[in-house]
Write a protein that holds these residues in place. Structure first.
Motif, PDB file in Angstrom:
ATOM      1  N   VAL A   1     -51.525 -20.769 -58.598  1.00  0.00           N
ATOM      2  CA  VAL A   1     -51.838 -20.964 -60.013  1.00  0.00           C
ATOM      3  C   VAL A   1     -50.966 -22.072 -60.584  1.00  0.00           C
ATOM      4  N   ASP A   2     -51.614 -23.061 -61.193  1.00  0.00           N
ATOM      5  CA  ASP A   2     -50.914 -24.177 -61.825  1.00  0.00           C
ATOM      6  C   ASP A   2     -50.677 -23.904 -63.307  1.00  0.00           C
TER       7      ASP A   2
ATOM      8  N   LEU B   1     -57.491 -19.215 -65.442  1.00  0.00           N
ATOM      9  CA  LEU B   1     -56.472 -19.653 -64.496  1.00  0.00           C
ATOM     10  C   LEU B   1     -56.891 -21.000 -63.933  1.00  0.00           C
ATOM     11  N   TYR B   2     -55.978 -21.921 -63.931  1.00  0.00           N
ATOM     12  CA  TYR B   2     -56.186 -23.226 -63.300  1.00  0.00           C
ATOM     13  C   TYR B   2     -55.326 -23.224 -62.044  1.00  0.00           C
ATOM     14  N   ALA B   3     -55.974 -23.402 -60.892  1.00  0.00           N
ATOM     15  CA  ALA B   3     -55.266 -23.216 -59.631  1.00  0.00           C
ATOM     16  C   ALA B   3     -55.684 -24.262 -58.604  1.00  0.00           C
TER      17      ALA B   3
ATOM     18  N   SER C   1     -46.905 -12.517 -59.441  1.00  0.00           N
ATOM     19  CA  SER C   1     -45.977 -13.279 -60.280  1.00  0.00           C
ATOM     20  C   SER C   1     -44.587 -12.722 -60.057  1.00  0.00           C
TER      21      SER C   1
ATOM     22  N   VAL D   1     -53.194 -11.269 -58.150  1.00  0.00           N
ATOM     23  CA  VAL D   1     -52.311 -12.331 -58.644  1.00  0.00           C
ATOM     24  C   VAL D   1     -50.885 -11.802 -58.599  1.00  0.00           C
TER      25      VAL D   1
ATOM     26  N   CYS E   1     -52.147 -21.147 -66.813  1.00  0.00           N
ATOM     27  CA  CYS E   1     -53.002 -20.112 -67.387  1.00  0.00           C
ATOM     28  C   CYS E   1     -53.148 -20.450 -68.866  1.00  0.00           C
TER      29      CYS E   1
END
Length: 60
Positions: A16-17, A24-26, A42, A40, A19
């Motif tokens: 994940v780059d 989510l941008y990944a 973290s 996910v 949120c």
């Protein structure tokens, strides 16, 4: 015969780059498809289960 080494119980499919706005941008690392259920991870948090409802690429 006993084998030494790392045994992984999961596959990393993306990193994940960002949120933002509920998305989510990944960066994808392995194959997964729309509709797949993902976990996910973290640091310092419990894993979250999400469903990849829609997947867009960088052109879309």
């Amino acid at each position: 015969m006993r084998r030494a080494g790392y045994i992984r119980e999961y596959d990393v499919v993306a990193v994940v780059d960002e949120c933002r706005d509920g998305r989510l941008y990944a960066t994808q690392r392995n194959k997964f498809l729309a509709g797949d259920t993902l976990e996910v991870f973290s640091p310092g948090k419990e894993p979250q289960i999400i469903k990849a409802d829609v997947i867009y690429n960088e052109k879309r």
